[in-house]
Design a protein around this motif. Structure first.
Motif, PDB file in Angstrom:
ATOM      1  N   PRO A 156      -9.215   8.816  -4.579  1.00  0.00           N
ATOM      2  CA  PRO A 156      -9.825   8.339  -3.336  1.00  0.00           C
ATOM      3  C   PRO A 156      -8.912   8.524  -2.123  1.00  0.00           C
ATOM      4  O   PRO A 156      -7.689   8.506  -2.241  1.00  0.00           O
ATOM      5  CB  PRO A 156     -10.064   6.847  -3.614  1.00  0.00           C
ATOM      6  N   ASN A 157      -9.547   8.699  -0.963  1.00  0.00           N
ATOM      7  CA  ASN A 157      -8.858   8.709   0.332  1.00  0.00           C
ATOM      8  C   ASN A 157      -7.924   9.896   0.517  1.00  0.00           C
ATOM      9  O   ASN A 157      -6.965   9.833   1.297  1.00  0.00           O
ATOM     10  CB  ASN A 157      -8.093   7.406   0.547  1.00  0.00           C
ATOM     11  N   ILE A 158      -8.217  10.992  -0.209  1.00  0.00           N
ATOM     12  CA  ILE A 158      -7.411  12.209  -0.127  1.00  0.00           C
ATOM     13  C   ILE A 158      -8.290  13.349   0.382  1.00  0.00           C
ATOM     14  O   ILE A 158      -9.462  13.451   0.023  1.00  0.00           O
ATOM     15  CB  ILE A 158      -6.848  12.580  -1.520  1.00  0.00           C
ATOM     16  N   ILE A 184       5.497   5.832   0.466  1.00  0.00           N
ATOM     17  CA  ILE A 184       5.085   7.234   0.425  1.00  0.00           C
ATOM     18  C   ILE A 184       5.301   7.759  -0.989  1.00  0.00           C
ATOM     19  O   ILE A 184       6.406   7.677  -1.526  1.00  0.00           O
ATOM     20  CB  ILE A 184       5.888   8.097   1.413  1.00  0.00           C
ATOM     21  N   ARG A 185       4.238   8.308  -1.572  1.00  0.00           N
ATOM     22  CA  ARG A 185       4.342   8.931  -2.887  1.00  0.00           C
ATOM     23  C   ARG A 185       4.024  10.419  -2.804  1.00  0.00           C
ATOM     24  O   ARG A 185       3.081  10.824  -2.122  1.00  0.00           O
ATOM     25  CB  ARG A 185       3.365   8.296  -3.893  1.00  0.00           C
ATOM     26  N   ASN A 245       0.834  -1.199   0.000  1.00  0.00           N
ATOM     27  CA  ASN A 245       0.000   0.000   0.000  1.00  0.00           C
ATOM     28  C   ASN A 245       0.870   1.251   0.000  1.00  0.00           C
ATOM     29  O   ASN A 245       2.077   1.189   0.279  1.00  0.00           O
ATOM     30  CB  ASN A 245      -0.905   0.016   1.236  1.00  0.00           C
ATOM     31  N   TYR A 246       0.245   2.388  -0.265  1.00  0.00           N
ATOM     32  CA  TYR A 246       0.991   3.637  -0.170  1.00  0.00           C
ATOM     33  C   TYR A 246       0.074   4.767   0.289  1.00  0.00           C
ATOM     34  O   TYR A 246      -1.145   4.708   0.149  1.00  0.00           O
ATOM     35  CB  TYR A 246       1.640   4.001  -1.517  1.00  0.00           C
ATOM     36  N   ILE A 247       0.715   5.781   0.876  1.00  0.00           N
ATOM     37  CA  ILE A 247       0.010   7.022   1.205  1.00  0.00           C
ATOM     38  C   ILE A 247       0.589   8.097   0.291  1.00  0.00           C
ATOM     39  O   ILE A 247       1.656   7.920  -0.297  1.00  0.00           O
ATOM     40  CB  ILE A 247       0.148   7.383   2.700  1.00  0.00           C
ATOM     41  N   ALA A 248      -0.127   9.215   0.144  1.00  0.00           N
ATOM     42  CA  ALA A 248       0.295  10.164  -0.881  1.00  0.00           C
ATOM     43  C   ALA A 248       0.056  11.617  -0.503  1.00  0.00           C
ATOM     44  O   ALA A 248      -0.875  11.950   0.237  1.00  0.00           O
ATOM     45  CB  ALA A 248      -0.434   9.870  -2.193  1.00  0.00           C
ATOM     46  N   GLY A 268      -4.039  10.191   2.482  1.00  0.00           N
ATOM     47  CA  GLY A 268      -3.183  11.234   1.956  1.00  0.00           C
ATOM     48  C   GLY A 268      -3.863  12.587   1.910  1.00  0.00           C
ATOM     49  O   GLY A 268      -4.991  12.761   2.361  1.00  0.00           O
ATOM     50  N   PHE A 269      -3.152  13.545   1.330  1.00  0.00           N
ATOM     51  CA  PHE A 269      -3.644  14.917   1.302  1.00  0.00           C
ATOM     52  C   PHE A 269      -3.170  15.622   0.041  1.00  0.00           C
ATOM     53  O   PHE A 269      -2.198  15.217  -0.601  1.00  0.00           O
ATOM     54  CB  PHE A 269      -3.155  15.691   2.530  1.00  0.00           C
TER      55      PHE A 269
END
Length: 439
Positions: free
Chosen positions: A391-393, A145-146, A80-83, A173-174
């Motif tokens: 999604p998820n930002i 992390i991207r 997985n990754y967060i961004a 992420g944001f």
């Protein structure tokens, strides 16, 4: 790295960070003609290439997709990754009104000036610098992390539709392309044109309405041209279309001056006056106040008179609270339109809502409060950000409370002291979201 040490490290690297930001600001990455290997034009593609080269020099893994979107990555233990998601494309920068070269990073005291310094090169480059600091200290994240760099945010976000068709979404992420504190809801938006047929001869003396019209801002200069050759000019103060209350719409001045005309054109200008002078929409029957997201907002950004068909066209956007449905909004709007009018829907953007109690939002709140000492209670916005495209930002930064109406205008600025805070917030947020506990 603790906050005190982090701030010291950012200060030590500030000049170098500014040099790298300057190299990206100088690329006039306005959308251009599509061509091979540059679907949004040569300059947005050049900006993407420049940023990915900087990321590679930091030793970060990089990739790009279809010459539209790229990313720098610090691999983690998970798949997985967060961004952090931002954009490198910018709106046009007419030289009129600029006190410095818009495509040169200019430093004056605590301020940095340049097109894109706030929207959005400065903040997303800040996230890249934060990722580089994590890399330098050999941080090993649980989640990868991207930092993702888009190139079409200002023109419809086709880049992220491509990204979503190929890449899995981040788990959290944001996007630093809104405001602080963290934004949990964004209003819906509908962009419309009102065409009013003038069936009597009350507009027979009008030849055209001219101005520099864009959905991004309200105009500061409009001309009403007559068949006789006479021209009447109306002036105002330009402001971004999502902050109409901060400026003076030149179209309002035109409408007010012409609303006393007789016949159908007079009635059409009266409606236009009501729509331009009351940005809450109450005078045209669409006023609404949402409990969470506040007052509805209307921005009239363009107009034209089509002499060949005897039609007055008024172009406007409405940003409506999340508690109001688009169907109810349009129903209210159509009740008060001038006679012989046709309403065209040009663009629709649905509202965005995230539960403000989500763990990732609460993490961002805590980090914001620790860095700034300010209240971090999640907020809503009139803005339309990349958060709707991935999604998820959620939107998180870069403008601090009280800072409005800076982007899309002359002399776009970002305080150096604020940029340092932004980089610190981004560093801590990326690190926190990449930990193994649930987002």
């Amino acid at each position: 790295m603790e906050l005190k040490q982090l701030n010291q490290t950012i200060n030590e690297n500030l000049s170098f960070f500014q040099q790298q930001l300057s190299s990206v600001i100088q690329i006039p990455s306005i959308k251009g003609t599509a061509q091979a290997n540059a679907p949004f034009g040569k300059q947005p593609r050049a900006a993407l290439a420049a940023v990915l080269k900087i990321a590679q020099e930091y030793g970060l893994k990089t990739n790009q997709l279809a010459d539209q979107v790229g990313w720098a990555e610090l691999p983690g233990k998970s798949s997985n990754y967060i961004a952090a998601l931002g954009h490198l494309d910018v709106v046009a920068a007419p030289l009129t009104g600029w006190q410095s070269d818009p495509f040169k990073l200019t430093l004056k005291g605590d301020y940095m000036y340049g097109r894109g310094v706030l929207d959005n090169k400065g903040p997303i480059m800040g996230a890249l610098f934060a990722l580089a600091l994590l890399k330098k200290e050999n941080y090993q994240p649980q989640e990868s992390i991207r930092v993702i760099f888009g190139t079409d945010e200002e023109s419809g976000s086709a880049d992220l539709r491509t990204y979503n068709s190929v890449e899995q979404p981040p788990i959290a992420g944001f996007t630093p392309d809104g405001k602080y504190p963290v934004v949990y809801a964004e209003r819906g938006m509908v962009r419309l044109s009102l065409l009013t047929k003038i069936q009597d001869q009350s507009a027979s003396d009008i030849a055209a309405i001219d101005g520099e019209f864009s959905p991004s801002y309200l105009p500061d200069r409009v001309q009403l041209k007559f068949v006789s050759g006479q021209i009447q000019t109306y002036s105002g103060i330009k402001t971004p279309s999502n902050a109409p209350d901060l400026g003076e719409n030149a179209l309002a001045a035109l409408a007010q001056a012409q609303r006393g005309r007789t016949g159908e054109i007079g009635k059409a200008f009266k409606w236009m006056t009501a729509a331009t002078t009351d940005t809450t929409g109450s005078q045209i029957g669409i006023g609404y106040v949402g409990k969470a997201s506040g007052k509805l907002q209307i921005s009239v950004y363009g107009a034209a008179y089509l002499a060949s068909t005897q039609q007055l066209r008024v172009d406007f956007s409405i940003r409506y609270p999340i508690e109001l449905t688009r169907e109810q909004l349009l129903q209210n709007l159509t009740k008060g339109l001038p006679k012989n009018s046709l309403l065209l829907i040009n663009k629709v953007v649905a509202p965005l809502y995230r539960d403000p109690q989500l763990p990732m939002i609460q993490k961002m709140r805590s980090i914001y409060e620790s860095v700034t000492g300010l209240d971090g209670t999640p907020v809503t916005t009139t803005g339309i950000t990349y958060a709707r495209s991935l999604p998820n930002i959620v939107a998180f930064g870069p403008s601090f409370p009280g800072q409005r109406g800076i982007a899309h205008k002359e002399n776009e600025w970002l305080r150096i002291s604020d940029w340092k805070k932004i980089i610190a917030i981004e560093y801590l947020t990326l690190k926190s979201l990449a930990e193994s506990d649930s987002n």
